[in-house]
Write a protein that holds these residues in place. Structure first.
Motif, mmCIF file in Angstrom:
data_model
loop_
_atom_site.group_PDB
_atom_site.id
_atom_site.type_symbol
_atom_site.label_atom_id
_atom_site.label_comp_id
_atom_site.label_asym_id
_atom_site.label_seq_id
_atom_site.Cartn_x
_atom_site.Cartn_y
_atom_site.Cartn_z
ATOM 1 N N MET A 237 31.857 35.297 47.746
ATOM 2 C CA MET A 237 31.512 36.604 47.206
ATOM 3 C C MET A 237 32.667 37.594 47.375
ATOM 4 O O MET A 237 32.982 38.370 46.464
ATOM 5 N N LEU A 238 33.309 37.552 48.535
ATOM 6 C CA LEU A 238 34.431 38.461 48.772
ATOM 7 C C LEU A 238 35.632 38.120 47.888
ATOM 8 O O LEU A 238 36.333 39.013 47.394
ATOM 9 N N LYS A 239 35.872 36.824 47.675
ATOM 10 C CA LYS A 239 36.959 36.425 46.793
ATOM 11 C C LYS A 239 36.719 36.937 45.374
ATOM 12 O O LYS A 239 37.625 37.452 44.714
ATOM 13 N N GLY A 240 35.505 36.769 44.896
ATOM 14 C CA GLY A 240 35.195 37.241 43.555
ATOM 15 C C GLY A 240 35.322 38.745 43.426
ATOM 16 O O GLY A 240 35.802 39.258 42.415
ATOM 17 N N LYS A 241 34.936 39.448 44.484
ATOM 18 C CA LYS A 241 34.984 40.909 44.458
ATOM 19 C C LYS A 241 36.418 41.423 44.501
ATOM 20 O O LYS A 241 36.734 42.480 43.945
ATOM 21 N N ASN A 242 37.314 40.688 45.160
ATOM 22 C CA ASN A 242 38.688 41.157 45.353
ATOM 23 C C ASN A 242 39.709 40.364 44.540
ATOM 24 O O ASN A 242 40.910 40.428 44.815
ATOM 25 N N PHE A 243 39.257 39.599 43.535
ATOM 26 C CA PHE A 243 40.158 38.749 42.766
ATOM 27 C C PHE A 243 41.260 39.563 42.081
ATOM 28 O O PHE A 243 42.449 39.257 42.203
ATOM 29 N N ASP A 244 40.885 40.613 41.352
ATOM 30 C CA ASP A 244 41.875 41.423 40.628
ATOM 31 C C ASP A 244 42.891 42.039 41.584
ATOM 32 O O ASP A 244 44.103 42.033 41.322
ATOM 33 N N LYS A 245 42.400 42.568 42.681
ATOM 34 C CA LYS A 245 43.291 43.225 43.645
ATOM 35 C C LYS A 245 44.244 42.203 44.271
ATOM 36 O O LYS A 245 45.438 42.481 44.465
ATOM 37 N N ALA A 246 43.726 41.008 44.580
ATOM 38 C CA ALA A 246 44.559 39.984 45.201
ATOM 39 C C ALA A 246 45.677 39.541 44.258
ATOM 40 O O ALA A 246 46.833 39.368 44.669
ATOM 41 N N VAL A 247 45.357 39.389 42.965
ATOM 42 C CA VAL A 247 46.375 38.992 41.991
ATOM 43 C C VAL A 247 47.447 40.064 41.867
ATOM 44 O O VAL A 247 48.645 39.776 41.826
ATOM 45 N N SER A 248 47.014 41.321 41.819
ATOM 46 C CA SER A 248 47.965 42.418 41.683
ATOM 47 C C SER A 248 48.891 42.509 42.886
ATOM 48 O O SER A 248 50.114 42.664 42.753
ATOM 49 N N LEU A 249 48.338 42.376 44.081
ATOM 50 C CA LEU A 249 49.157 42.433 45.286
ATOM 51 C C LEU A 249 50.103 41.233 45.372
ATOM 52 O O LEU A 249 51.257 41.358 45.808
ATOM 53 N N ASN B 272 42.097 37.933 32.476
ATOM 54 C CA ASN B 272 43.270 38.767 32.232
ATOM 55 C C ASN B 272 43.240 39.907 33.226
ATOM 56 O O ASN B 272 42.420 40.812 33.113
ATOM 57 N N VAL B 273 44.160 39.852 34.202
ATOM 58 C CA VAL B 273 44.125 40.798 35.313
ATOM 59 C C VAL B 273 45.368 41.696 35.281
ATOM 60 O O VAL B 273 46.494 41.189 35.299
#
Length: 382
Positions: A320-332, A260-261
Protein backbone atom coordinates in the motif's frame (compact mmCIF):
# COMPACT_ATOMS: atom_id res chain seq x y z
CA UNK A 1 -97.93 95.94 14.59
CA UNK A 2 -100.03 92.83 13.92
CA UNK A 3 -99.27 89.90 16.13
CA UNK A 4 -98.43 86.74 14.17
CA UNK A 5 -100.24 83.48 14.82
CA UNK A 6 -98.54 80.45 16.34
CA UNK A 7 -99.89 78.23 13.59
CA UNK A 8 -97.31 77.93 10.83
CA UNK A 9 -99.84 78.13 8.01
CA UNK A 10 -101.57 81.15 9.40
CA UNK A 11 -98.29 82.70 10.24
CA UNK A 12 -97.20 82.33 6.60
CA UNK A 13 -100.37 83.93 5.29
CA UNK A 14 -100.08 86.80 7.72
CA UNK A 15 -96.50 87.37 6.74
CA UNK A 16 -97.48 87.46 3.08
CA UNK A 17 -100.08 90.15 3.63
CA UNK A 18 -97.64 92.21 5.58
CA UNK A 19 -95.04 91.89 2.86
CA UNK A 20 -97.55 93.00 0.19
CA UNK A 21 -98.36 96.08 2.14
CA UNK A 22 -94.72 96.94 2.62
CA UNK A 23 -93.80 96.25 -1.03
CA UNK A 24 -91.68 93.21 -0.35
CA UNK A 25 -93.74 90.70 -2.20
CA UNK A 26 -91.19 89.63 -4.86
CA UNK A 27 -88.24 89.13 -2.55
CA UNK A 28 -89.96 87.12 0.11
CA UNK A 29 -92.02 84.94 -2.18
CA UNK A 30 -88.96 83.71 -4.11
CA UNK A 31 -86.76 82.92 -1.10
CA UNK A 32 -89.37 81.01 0.83
CA UNK A 33 -89.94 78.29 -1.78
CA UNK A 34 -86.15 77.80 -2.25
CA UNK A 35 -85.70 77.05 1.39
CA UNK A 36 -88.59 74.65 1.36
CA UNK A 37 -87.32 72.86 -1.74
CA UNK A 38 -83.95 72.16 -0.14
CA UNK A 39 -85.53 70.47 2.84
CA UNK A 40 -86.93 67.52 0.82
CA UNK A 41 -83.57 67.11 -0.92
CA UNK A 42 -81.88 66.51 2.39
CA UNK A 43 -84.56 64.05 3.33
CA UNK A 44 -84.15 62.15 0.06
CA UNK A 45 -80.50 61.43 0.88
CA UNK A 46 -81.47 59.67 4.06
CA UNK A 47 -83.08 56.71 2.27
CA UNK A 48 -79.97 56.41 0.09
CA UNK A 49 -77.86 55.87 3.18
CA UNK A 50 -80.31 53.32 4.44
CA UNK A 51 -80.16 51.41 1.18
CA UNK A 52 -76.46 50.65 1.79
CA UNK A 53 -77.25 48.92 5.05
CA UNK A 54 -79.11 46.00 3.41
CA UNK A 55 -76.17 45.54 1.01
CA UNK A 56 -73.87 44.92 3.95
CA UNK A 57 -76.37 42.54 5.43
CA UNK A 58 -76.60 40.58 2.20
CA UNK A 59 -72.92 39.56 2.53
CA UNK A 60 -73.55 37.95 5.90
CA UNK A 61 -75.71 35.10 4.51
CA UNK A 62 -73.01 34.41 1.90
CA UNK A 63 -70.49 33.71 4.63
CA UNK A 64 -72.96 31.54 6.47
CA UNK A 65 -73.58 29.45 3.37
CA UNK A 66 -69.97 28.19 3.49
CA UNK A 67 -70.41 26.85 7.01
CA UNK A 68 -72.97 24.18 6.06
CA UNK A 69 -70.75 23.14 3.14
CA UNK A 70 -67.91 22.35 5.51
CA UNK A 71 -70.26 20.48 7.80
CA UNK A 72 -71.49 18.31 4.97
CA UNK A 73 -68.11 16.49 4.83
CA UNK A 74 -68.31 15.43 8.46
CA UNK A 75 -71.08 12.85 8.03
CA UNK A 76 -69.16 11.21 5.12
CA UNK A 77 -66.01 10.75 7.24
CA UNK A 78 -68.03 9.14 10.03
CA UNK A 79 -69.61 6.59 7.71
CA UNK A 80 -66.60 4.22 8.12
CA UNK A 81 -66.78 1.78 10.98
CA UNK A 82 -64.23 1.69 13.76
CA UNK A 83 -62.75 -1.53 12.41
CA UNK A 84 -62.26 0.10 9.01
CA UNK A 85 -60.55 3.08 10.60
CA UNK A 86 -58.37 0.69 12.62
CA UNK A 87 -57.37 -1.17 9.46
CA UNK A 88 -56.31 2.07 7.72
CA UNK A 89 -54.52 3.60 10.69
CA UNK A 90 -52.45 0.46 11.33
CA UNK A 91 -51.59 -0.10 7.68
CA UNK A 92 -53.59 -3.33 7.54
CA UNK A 93 -51.84 -4.87 10.55
CA UNK A 94 -55.12 -5.20 12.49
CA UNK A 95 -58.55 -5.71 10.96
CA UNK A 96 -60.66 -5.58 14.10
CA UNK A 97 -60.60 -4.90 17.80
CA UNK A 98 -60.98 -8.63 18.39
CA UNK A 99 -57.54 -9.22 16.86
CA UNK A 100 -55.97 -6.72 19.23
CA UNK A 101 -57.67 -8.33 22.21
CA UNK A 102 -56.45 -11.76 21.11
CA UNK A 103 -52.91 -10.46 20.80
CA UNK A 104 -53.04 -8.78 24.19
CA UNK A 105 -54.36 -11.89 25.88
CA UNK A 106 -51.88 -14.25 24.19
CA UNK A 107 -48.89 -15.36 26.28
CA UNK A 108 -45.89 -13.18 25.57
CA UNK A 109 -42.75 -15.10 24.60
CA UNK A 110 -39.47 -13.59 23.48
CA UNK A 111 -36.77 -15.52 21.62
CA UNK A 112 -33.08 -14.84 21.22
CA UNK A 113 -33.27 -15.08 17.43
CA UNK A 114 -35.45 -16.27 14.53
CA UNK A 115 -33.98 -19.78 14.61
CA UNK A 116 -35.07 -20.30 18.22
CA UNK A 117 -38.51 -18.92 17.40
CA UNK A 118 -38.74 -21.39 14.48
CA UNK A 119 -37.79 -24.31 16.72
CA UNK A 120 -40.53 -23.24 19.10
CA UNK A 121 -43.02 -23.32 16.21
CA UNK A 122 -41.93 -26.87 15.36
CA UNK A 123 -42.28 -27.95 18.98
CA UNK A 124 -45.79 -26.47 19.04
CA UNK A 125 -46.67 -28.80 16.11
CA UNK A 126 -45.57 -31.84 18.12
CA UNK A 127 -42.13 -32.25 16.52
CA UNK A 128 -39.42 -33.29 18.96
CA UNK A 129 -36.57 -30.95 18.00
CA UNK A 130 -34.27 -32.63 20.53
CA UNK A 131 -34.67 -36.16 19.15
CA UNK A 132 -31.91 -38.07 17.34
CA UNK A 133 -34.19 -38.49 14.34
CA UNK A 134 -34.62 -34.71 14.00
CA UNK A 135 -30.88 -34.08 14.24
CA UNK A 136 -30.02 -36.86 11.76
CA UNK A 137 -32.63 -35.50 9.37
CA UNK A 138 -30.76 -32.20 9.02
CA UNK A 139 -27.75 -33.87 7.36
CA UNK A 140 -29.77 -35.74 4.71
CA UNK A 141 -30.39 -34.41 1.21
CA UNK A 142 -33.27 -36.48 -0.18
CA UNK A 143 -33.35 -34.46 -3.40
CA UNK A 144 -29.99 -35.93 -4.43
CA UNK A 145 -30.91 -39.55 -3.64
CA UNK A 146 -31.48 -41.79 -6.68
CA UNK A 147 -31.08 -45.37 -5.37
CA UNK A 148 -34.50 -47.00 -4.89
CA UNK A 149 -33.38 -49.16 -1.95
CA UNK A 150 -32.01 -46.14 -0.09
CA UNK A 151 -35.06 -43.94 -0.72
CA UNK A 152 -37.59 -46.63 0.24
CA UNK A 153 -35.56 -47.49 3.34
CA UNK A 154 -35.61 -43.85 4.53
CA UNK A 155 -39.38 -43.64 4.06
CA UNK A 156 -39.98 -46.96 5.84
CA UNK A 157 -37.90 -45.77 8.78
CA UNK A 158 -40.39 -42.92 9.19
CA UNK A 159 -43.66 -44.67 8.37
CA UNK A 160 -44.17 -48.40 7.68
CA UNK A 161 -41.10 -49.62 9.53
CA UNK A 162 -41.09 -47.15 12.41
CA UNK A 163 -39.67 -48.90 15.45
CA UNK A 164 -38.16 -51.80 13.48
CA UNK A 165 -34.49 -52.57 12.97
CA UNK A 166 -32.69 -51.70 9.74
CA UNK A 167 -32.32 -55.38 8.87
CA UNK A 168 -36.05 -56.04 9.28
CA UNK A 169 -36.97 -53.01 7.19
CA UNK A 170 -34.75 -54.08 4.28
CA UNK A 171 -36.20 -57.62 4.53
CA UNK A 172 -39.76 -56.23 4.27
CA UNK A 173 -38.87 -54.06 1.27
CA UNK A 174 -37.22 -56.97 -0.57
CA UNK A 175 -40.21 -59.19 0.18
CA UNK A 176 -42.75 -56.59 -1.02
CA UNK A 177 -41.11 -56.19 -4.45
CA UNK A 178 -39.62 -59.75 -4.59
CA UNK A 179 -36.22 -58.16 -5.22
CA UNK A 180 -34.18 -61.36 -4.76
CA UNK A 181 -35.93 -62.92 -7.77
CA UNK A 182 -34.83 -60.33 -10.33
CA UNK A 183 -31.95 -58.26 -8.91
CA UNK A 184 -29.15 -60.33 -10.51
CA UNK A 185 -30.96 -61.36 -13.69
CA UNK A 186 -30.01 -60.14 -17.16
CA UNK A 187 -32.70 -58.03 -18.88
CA UNK A 188 -33.54 -60.83 -21.35
CA UNK A 189 -34.15 -63.29 -18.50
CA UNK A 190 -36.71 -61.17 -16.63
CA UNK A 191 -40.20 -62.61 -16.28
CA UNK A 192 -43.43 -60.64 -16.43
CA UNK A 193 -43.61 -60.73 -12.61
CA UNK A 194 -40.04 -59.46 -12.36
CA UNK A 195 -40.78 -56.51 -14.66
CA UNK A 196 -43.98 -55.70 -12.78
CA UNK A 197 -42.13 -55.69 -9.43
CA UNK A 198 -39.44 -53.42 -10.87
CA UNK A 199 -42.04 -50.93 -12.16
CA UNK A 200 -43.85 -50.93 -8.81
CA UNK A 201 -40.62 -50.33 -6.95
CA UNK A 202 -39.66 -47.40 -9.24
CA UNK A 203 -43.14 -45.89 -8.90
CA UNK A 204 -43.06 -46.15 -5.12
CA UNK A 205 -39.51 -44.78 -5.12
CA UNK A 206 -40.67 -41.53 -6.79
CA UNK A 207 -43.58 -41.16 -4.35
CA UNK A 208 -41.29 -41.88 -1.41
CA UNK A 209 -38.77 -39.28 -2.60
CA UNK A 210 -41.45 -36.59 -2.85
CA UNK A 211 -42.66 -37.54 0.65
CA UNK A 212 -39.14 -37.36 2.12
CA UNK A 213 -38.39 -33.95 0.59
CA UNK A 214 -41.62 -32.50 1.98
CA UNK A 215 -41.05 -34.22 5.34
CA UNK A 216 -37.57 -32.68 5.59
CA UNK A 217 -38.77 -29.20 4.57
CA UNK A 218 -41.29 -29.23 7.42
CA UNK A 219 -38.54 -30.09 9.92
CA UNK A 220 -35.57 -27.93 8.97
CA UNK A 221 -33.67 -25.89 11.54
CA UNK A 222 -34.40 -22.70 9.60
CA UNK A 223 -37.38 -21.74 7.51
CA UNK A 224 -36.97 -22.83 3.91
CA UNK A 225 -36.56 -20.09 1.34
CA UNK A 226 -38.80 -20.10 -1.71
CA UNK A 227 -36.86 -21.82 -4.54
CA UNK A 228 -38.07 -19.21 -7.03
CA UNK A 229 -36.59 -16.49 -4.83
CA UNK A 230 -33.29 -18.35 -4.61
CA UNK A 231 -33.18 -18.78 -8.38
CA UNK A 232 -33.96 -15.11 -8.96
CA UNK A 233 -31.16 -14.11 -6.59
CA UNK A 234 -28.74 -16.52 -8.29
CA UNK A 235 -29.65 -15.18 -11.74
CA UNK A 236 -29.21 -11.60 -10.55
CA UNK A 237 -25.84 -12.44 -9.01
CA UNK A 238 -24.67 -14.13 -12.22
CA UNK A 239 -25.80 -11.15 -14.29
CA UNK A 240 -23.97 -8.71 -12.01
CA UNK A 241 -20.82 -10.86 -12.16
CA UNK A 242 -20.87 -10.92 -15.97
CA UNK A 243 -21.32 -7.15 -16.07
CA UNK A 244 -18.41 -6.70 -13.65
CA UNK A 245 -16.07 -8.96 -15.65
CA UNK A 246 -16.85 -7.09 -18.87
CA UNK A 247 -16.10 -3.82 -17.09
CA UNK A 248 -12.75 -5.15 -15.85
CA UNK A 249 -11.73 -6.13 -19.38
CA UNK A 250 -13.00 -3.04 -21.18
CA UNK A 251 -12.45 -0.17 -18.74
CA UNK A 252 -9.71 -1.34 -16.37
CA UNK A 253 -7.06 -3.83 -17.44
CA UNK A 254 -7.12 -3.07 -21.17
CA UNK A 255 -6.98 0.68 -20.60
CA UNK A 256 -4.26 0.74 -17.95
CA UNK A 257 -1.28 -0.40 -20.00
CA UNK A 258 1.40 2.08 -18.87
CA UNK A 259 2.36 4.54 -16.16
CA UNK A 260 3.46 8.08 -17.03
CA UNK A 261 5.07 9.76 -14.04
CA UNK A 262 6.34 13.39 -14.01
CA UNK A 263 9.94 13.53 -12.75
CA UNK A 264 10.48 17.29 -12.45
CA UNK A 265 8.86 20.66 -12.98
CA UNK A 266 10.36 21.03 -16.47
CA UNK A 267 7.88 18.63 -18.08
CA UNK A 268 10.12 15.57 -18.13
CA UNK A 269 8.34 12.31 -17.35
CA UNK A 270 9.03 8.63 -16.86
CA UNK A 271 6.93 6.07 -18.72
CA UNK A 272 6.62 2.42 -17.73
CA UNK A 273 4.72 -0.15 -19.80
CA UNK A 274 2.82 -2.93 -18.02
CA UNK A 275 3.45 -6.45 -19.30
CA UNK A 276 0.59 -8.54 -20.70
CA UNK A 277 1.22 -11.20 -18.06
CA UNK A 278 0.84 -8.70 -15.21
CA UNK A 279 -2.34 -7.27 -16.78
CA UNK A 280 -3.82 -10.75 -17.13
CA UNK A 281 -3.05 -11.78 -13.54
CA UNK A 282 -4.42 -8.55 -12.07
CA UNK A 283 -7.52 -8.83 -14.28
CA UNK A 284 -8.28 -12.34 -13.01
CA UNK A 285 -7.91 -11.18 -9.43
CA UNK A 286 -10.28 -8.25 -10.02
CA UNK A 287 -12.90 -10.50 -11.64
CA UNK A 288 -12.84 -13.00 -8.77
CA UNK A 289 -12.70 -10.35 -6.06
CA UNK A 290 -16.50 -9.98 -5.97
CA UNK A 291 -16.89 -13.70 -5.23
CA UNK A 292 -13.96 -14.27 -2.87
CA UNK A 293 -11.87 -11.46 -1.32
CA UNK A 294 -9.17 -14.03 -0.48
CA UNK A 295 -8.04 -14.08 -4.12
CA UNK A 296 -6.37 -10.78 -3.26
CA UNK A 297 -5.58 -11.14 0.43
CA UNK A 298 -4.40 -14.72 0.00
CA UNK A 299 -1.08 -13.45 -1.34
CA UNK A 300 -0.31 -12.12 2.14
CA UNK A 301 -0.72 -15.48 3.86
CA UNK A 302 2.43 -17.38 4.87
CA UNK A 303 2.88 -20.97 5.98
CA UNK A 304 5.72 -22.01 8.28
CA UNK A 305 7.51 -25.36 8.38
CA UNK A 306 4.87 -26.84 10.68
CA UNK A 307 2.10 -25.92 8.25
CA UNK A 308 0.70 -23.15 10.40
CA UNK A 309 -0.74 -20.29 8.34
CA UNK A 310 -0.27 -16.68 9.43
CA UNK A 311 -1.03 -13.28 7.93
CA UNK A 312 1.85 -11.11 6.76
CA UNK A 313 0.39 -7.72 7.59
CA UNK A 314 3.71 -5.99 6.94
CA UNK A 315 3.69 -7.16 3.31
CA UNK A 316 0.22 -5.70 2.78
CA UNK A 317 1.18 -2.36 4.35
CA UNK A 318 4.38 -2.27 2.28
CA UNK A 319 2.42 -2.78 -0.95
CA UNK A 320 0.00 0.00 0.00
CA UNK A 321 2.81 2.41 0.84
CA UNK A 322 4.64 1.61 -2.40
CA UNK A 323 1.53 2.33 -4.42
CA UNK A 324 0.92 5.55 -2.54
CA UNK A 325 4.49 6.81 -3.02
CA UNK A 326 5.22 5.42 -6.51
CA UNK A 327 5.22 8.80 -8.32
CA UNK A 328 7.35 10.46 -5.65
CA UNK A 329 9.84 7.58 -5.61
CA UNK A 330 10.29 7.72 -9.40
CA UNK A 331 10.79 11.48 -9.32
CA UNK A 332 13.37 11.30 -6.54
CA UNK A 333 15.17 8.43 -8.25
CA UNK A 334 15.39 10.45 -11.43
CA UNK A 335 16.75 13.51 -9.59
CA UNK A 336 19.34 11.38 -7.80
CA UNK A 337 20.39 9.78 -11.07
CA UNK A 338 20.85 13.17 -12.72
CA UNK A 339 22.93 14.39 -9.79
CA UNK A 340 25.19 11.32 -9.90
CA UNK A 341 25.64 11.63 -13.67
CA UNK A 342 26.60 15.29 -13.32
CA UNK A 343 29.15 14.43 -10.62
CA UNK A 344 30.62 11.66 -12.76
CA UNK A 345 30.90 14.02 -15.75
CA UNK A 346 32.58 16.63 -13.58
CA UNK A 347 35.14 14.16 -12.30
CA UNK A 348 35.97 12.95 -15.79
CA UNK A 349 36.26 16.52 -17.06
CA UNK A 350 38.83 17.33 -14.37
CA UNK A 351 40.59 13.96 -14.85
CA UNK A 352 40.64 13.32 -11.12
CA UNK A 353 41.32 9.65 -11.82
CA UNK A 354 44.53 10.60 -13.69
CA UNK A 355 43.49 8.53 -16.70
CA UNK A 356 45.71 8.71 -19.80
CA UNK A 357 44.13 10.87 -22.46
CA UNK A 358 44.37 9.11 -25.76
CA UNK A 359 44.65 11.01 -29.02
CA UNK A 360 44.22 10.04 -32.61
CA UNK A 361 41.43 7.57 -31.79
CA UNK A 362 38.57 7.24 -34.29
CA UNK A 363 35.30 8.89 -33.30
CA UNK A 364 33.28 6.29 -31.36
CA UNK A 365 29.51 5.68 -31.63
CA UNK A 366 27.46 6.51 -28.55
CA UNK A 367 24.12 5.02 -27.59
CA UNK A 368 22.90 8.07 -25.62
CA UNK A 369 23.62 11.79 -25.43
CA UNK A 370 24.89 11.28 -21.88
CA UNK A 371 27.59 8.89 -23.09
CA UNK A 372 28.68 11.37 -25.77
CA UNK A 373 28.79 14.17 -23.21
CA UNK A 374 30.79 12.07 -20.81
CA UNK A 375 33.25 11.18 -23.57
CA UNK A 376 33.64 14.83 -24.53
CA UNK A 377 34.30 15.88 -20.96
CA UNK A 378 36.79 13.04 -20.53
CA UNK A 379 38.89 14.24 -23.43
CA UNK A 380 39.20 17.79 -22.17
CA UNK A 381 42.62 18.75 -20.82
CA UNK A 382 42.93 20.69 -17.63
Amino acid sequence: MTELSDDPTMRLMQQSLIDQKEGKVETKVVETPVEKVETPIVKVETPVEKVETPIVKVETPVEKVETPAAKVETPEAKVKSFDEELFEKTGGKFKSVAEIETLMNAPKTEFANEKIAHLNELAAKGIDVTSREFLDLQSKDFAKMENADEILYEKWMIQEGKGLSAKTIMHEINKKYNVDEWRDKAPEDLTADDIANQEKMLRDKDDAKAFLINYKNERVLEKAVDPTVLKALADKQEQDQNTWEKFVDSDLVNKITKFNVPVNDKGDSFEYEVSEQDSKEVGEIMKALTKDPMVFFGQFLEKDDSGKVSQNHAALVKMMLKGKNFDKAVSLSYAEGVAKEALRAEKEAKNTNFAVVETGVANPTFATPQEALADAFGKQKM
